[in-house]
Design a protein around this motif. Structure first.
Motif, mmCIF file in Angstrom:
data_model
loop_
_atom_site.group_PDB
_atom_site.id
_atom_site.type_symbol
_atom_site.label_atom_id
_atom_site.label_comp_id
_atom_site.label_asym_id
_atom_site.label_seq_id
_atom_site.Cartn_x
_atom_site.Cartn_y
_atom_site.Cartn_z
ATOM 1 N N LEU A 42 44.257 40.420 41.113
ATOM 2 C CA LEU A 42 43.515 39.815 42.222
ATOM 3 C C LEU A 42 42.377 40.762 42.579
ATOM 4 C CD1 LEU A 42 42.903 38.065 44.699
ATOM 5 C CD2 LEU A 42 44.794 39.213 45.880
ATOM 6 N N ASP A 43 41.146 40.326 42.382
ATOM 7 C CA ASP A 43 39.997 41.143 42.764
ATOM 8 C C ASP A 43 39.832 41.028 44.269
ATOM 9 O OD1 ASP A 43 37.630 42.490 43.116
ATOM 10 O OD2 ASP A 43 36.668 41.662 41.334
ATOM 11 N N ALA A 44 40.341 42.021 44.978
ATOM 12 C CA ALA A 44 40.351 41.980 46.441
ATOM 13 C C ALA A 44 39.197 42.766 47.057
ATOM 14 C CB ALA A 44 41.684 42.510 46.971
ATOM 15 N N ASP A 45 38.249 43.183 46.224
ATOM 16 C CA ASP A 45 36.985 43.710 46.755
ATOM 17 C C ASP A 45 36.088 42.499 46.924
ATOM 18 O OD1 ASP A 45 34.884 45.235 47.550
ATOM 19 O OD2 ASP A 45 34.821 46.515 45.777
ATOM 20 N N LEU A 46 36.347 41.739 47.994
ATOM 21 C CA LEU A 46 35.930 40.340 48.055
ATOM 22 C C LEU A 46 34.424 40.119 48.057
ATOM 23 C CD1 LEU A 46 38.606 38.977 50.545
ATOM 24 C CD2 LEU A 46 38.627 38.964 48.057
ATOM 25 N N GLY A 47 33.667 41.036 48.636
ATOM 26 C CA GLY A 47 32.218 40.846 48.692
ATOM 27 C C GLY A 47 31.466 41.590 47.614
ATOM 28 N N LEU A 48 32.155 42.506 46.914
ATOM 29 C CA LEU A 48 31.513 43.322 45.876
ATOM 30 C C LEU A 48 32.383 43.337 44.619
ATOM 31 C CD1 LEU A 48 30.417 46.299 48.158
ATOM 32 C CD2 LEU A 48 28.902 44.606 47.134
ATOM 33 N N ALA A 49 32.756 42.156 44.178
ATOM 34 C CA ALA A 49 33.703 42.023 43.084
ATOM 35 C C ALA A 49 33.123 42.542 41.774
ATOM 36 C CB ALA A 49 34.077 40.551 42.927
ATOM 37 N N ASN A 50 33.980 43.193 40.965
ATOM 38 C CA ASN A 50 33.491 43.640 39.658
ATOM 39 C C ASN A 50 34.548 43.682 38.567
ATOM 40 O OD1 ASN A 50 34.868 45.914 40.503
ATOM 41 N ND2 ASN A 50 33.035 47.143 40.829
ATOM 42 N N VAL A 51 35.735 43.108 38.809
ATOM 43 C CA VAL A 51 36.716 43.015 37.732
ATOM 44 C C VAL A 51 36.138 42.188 36.584
ATOM 45 C CG1 VAL A 51 38.953 42.061 37.050
ATOM 46 C CG2 VAL A 51 38.747 43.349 39.182
ATOM 47 N N ASP A 52 35.473 41.084 36.910
ATOM 48 C CA ASP A 52 34.878 40.240 35.876
ATOM 49 C C ASP A 52 33.791 40.974 35.099
ATOM 50 O OD1 ASP A 52 33.425 40.259 38.255
ATOM 51 O OD2 ASP A 52 32.595 38.271 37.966
ATOM 52 N N VAL A 53 33.013 41.809 35.798
ATOM 53 C CA VAL A 53 31.960 42.575 35.134
ATOM 54 C C VAL A 53 32.561 43.563 34.138
ATOM 55 C CG1 VAL A 53 30.036 44.182 35.485
ATOM 56 C CG2 VAL A 53 30.423 42.325 37.119
ATOM 57 N N MET A 54 33.659 44.205 34.547
ATOM 58 C CA MET A 54 34.338 45.142 33.655
ATOM 59 C C MET A 54 34.736 44.492 32.331
ATOM 60 S SD MET A 54 35.389 48.368 34.509
ATOM 61 C CE MET A 54 34.975 49.435 35.869
ATOM 62 N N LEU A 55 35.003 43.187 32.385
ATOM 63 C CA LEU A 55 35.497 42.468 31.217
ATOM 64 C C LEU A 55 34.433 41.608 30.547
ATOM 65 C CD1 LEU A 55 38.910 41.439 32.789
ATOM 66 C CD2 LEU A 55 38.602 43.047 30.898
ATOM 67 N N GLY A 56 33.206 41.674 31.062
ATOM 68 C CA GLY A 56 32.137 40.879 30.473
ATOM 69 C C GLY A 56 32.334 39.386 30.647
ATOM 70 N N ILE A 57 32.968 39.002 31.749
ATOM 71 C CA ILE A 57 33.279 37.598 32.029
ATOM 72 C C ILE A 57 32.382 37.101 33.159
ATOM 73 C CG2 ILE A 57 35.062 36.017 32.883
ATOM 74 C CD1 ILE A 57 37.139 37.895 31.625
ATOM 75 N N THR A 58 31.947 35.843 33.071
ATOM 76 C CA THR A 58 31.178 35.223 34.152
ATOM 77 C C THR A 58 31.920 33.987 34.635
ATOM 78 O OG1 THR A 58 29.128 35.977 33.082
ATOM 79 C CG2 THR A 58 28.907 34.360 34.854
ATOM 80 N N PRO A 59 32.833 34.144 35.595
ATOM 81 C CA PRO A 59 33.622 32.997 36.062
ATOM 82 C C PRO A 59 32.745 31.964 36.780
ATOM 83 C CG PRO A 59 34.596 35.100 36.744
ATOM 84 C CD PRO A 59 33.210 35.392 36.273
ATOM 85 N N LYS A 60 33.072 30.708 36.600
ATOM 86 C CA LYS A 60 32.348 29.651 37.299
ATOM 87 C C LYS A 60 32.804 29.528 38.746
ATOM 88 C CE LYS A 60 31.510 26.894 33.137
ATOM 89 N NZ LYS A 60 31.735 25.584 32.455
ATOM 90 N N LEU A 61 34.066 29.898 38.983
ATOM 91 C CA LEU A 61 34.648 29.782 40.319
ATOM 92 C C LEU A 61 35.222 31.123 40.738
ATOM 93 C CD1 LEU A 61 36.583 26.432 39.736
ATOM 94 C CD2 LEU A 61 34.424 26.693 40.987
ATOM 95 N N ASN A 62 35.341 31.326 42.058
ATOM 96 C CA ASN A 62 35.950 32.543 42.580
ATOM 97 C C ASN A 62 36.574 32.236 43.933
ATOM 98 O OD1 ASN A 62 33.847 32.942 44.674
ATOM 99 N ND2 ASN A 62 32.523 33.392 42.912
#
Length: 272
Positions: A42-62
């Protein structure tokens, strides 16, 4: 998972930003998946999320879509190619910087359907002592606090422990020292934090869970947007990370609600 067995819910947290917290969350989930456990970050850094960036993913929803568009949480969860899932948050969205009480309960309620589908929920918190950070550290069973040898990391970690202890009576923390140049340096950093807590905060329990050495393969993994344990499983940092994951396998879910509403609290409350 065995029926009626609770998922282990742990936060990966820090007093100071830039200590490698999200990278550790990602690689912990990776290592747990390699140990045949189902993990969700759970990426709980809610306003500055970067788990997806670490993985090179661009989620459509959050999570913004959960709170503001009533999107089902199962539609937001993203499966990764590494055997674990992520629940992404928004980045640069001011509305996510502070959750209302209703939103906090909404998130806990939405997560209930995952209780029999995962073994580990890893809550990657923001840094510091803001309300979101404190809330997520109250809602988990175990807290994995990340330190580095930098003096500011030490003082900020102490500040987080102090506020959780004095305001909320949270008194047990697992410690990982990251970017250590040697085991001696890491143990000295841990000892300084231990001594400060022992001297100024009565009843705080600290446990050194792991030491992750300085390792150029970590930077290369980050640059490649893959878990460094996947980039080079034989690297010293990767070996340290798998040892941490094996240690966490032995943790037992805390059955004590300790006065705070937690993830999967209904099962905690009503289990026999």
């Amino acid at each position: 998972m065995k029926k009626n067995k609770l998922p282990m819910v742990l936060s990966v947290t820090s007093g100071k930003g830039g200590v490698g917290k999200t990278n550790i969350s990602v690689n912990l989930a990776y290592c747990l998946s390699k140990l045949n456990k189902k993990a969700l970050i759970l990426d709980a850094d809610l306003g500055l999320a970067n788990v997806d960036v670490m993985l090179g993913i661009t989620p459509k929803l959050n999570l913004f879509h959960l709170f503001h568009e009533n999107t089902p949480i199962e539609d937001i969860i993203v499966k990764t190619e590494y055997g674990f899932d992520i629940l992404p948050a928004a980045s640069g969205v001011s509305e996510m910087l502070s959750l209302s009480t209703g939103q906090k309960l909404e998130l806990l309620e939405a997560m209930d359907f995952m209780e029999d589908r995962i073994d580990y929920l890893i809550v990657d918190t923001g840094a510091g002592i803001n309300e979101n950070v404190l809330y997520f550290n109250l809602a988990v069973q175990q807290r994995l606090l990340i330190l580095t040898p930098e003096p500011t990391s030490l003082t900020d970690a102490y500040a987080l422990i102090k506020i959780l202890k004095t305001r909320h009576d949270i008194d047990r923390f697992k410690i990982v020292v990251n970017w250590a140049r040697s085991k001696e340096e890491a143990k000295n950093v841990f000892k300084k934090l231990y001594n400060a807590c022992d001297h100024f905060l009565s009843g705080v329990s600290l446990e050194l869970t792991g030491i992750i050495p300085m390792d150029q393969k970590v930077k290369k993994g980050v640059a490649s947007q893959v878990p460094f344990c996947h980039y080079d499983s034989s690297a010293p940092a990767s070996k340290a990370m798998i040892n941490i994951a094996k240690t966490i396998l032995n943790w037992e879910p805390d059955q004590n609600l300790d006065g705070n509403i937690k993830f999967f609290w209904k099962k905690l409350l009503f289990q026999e």
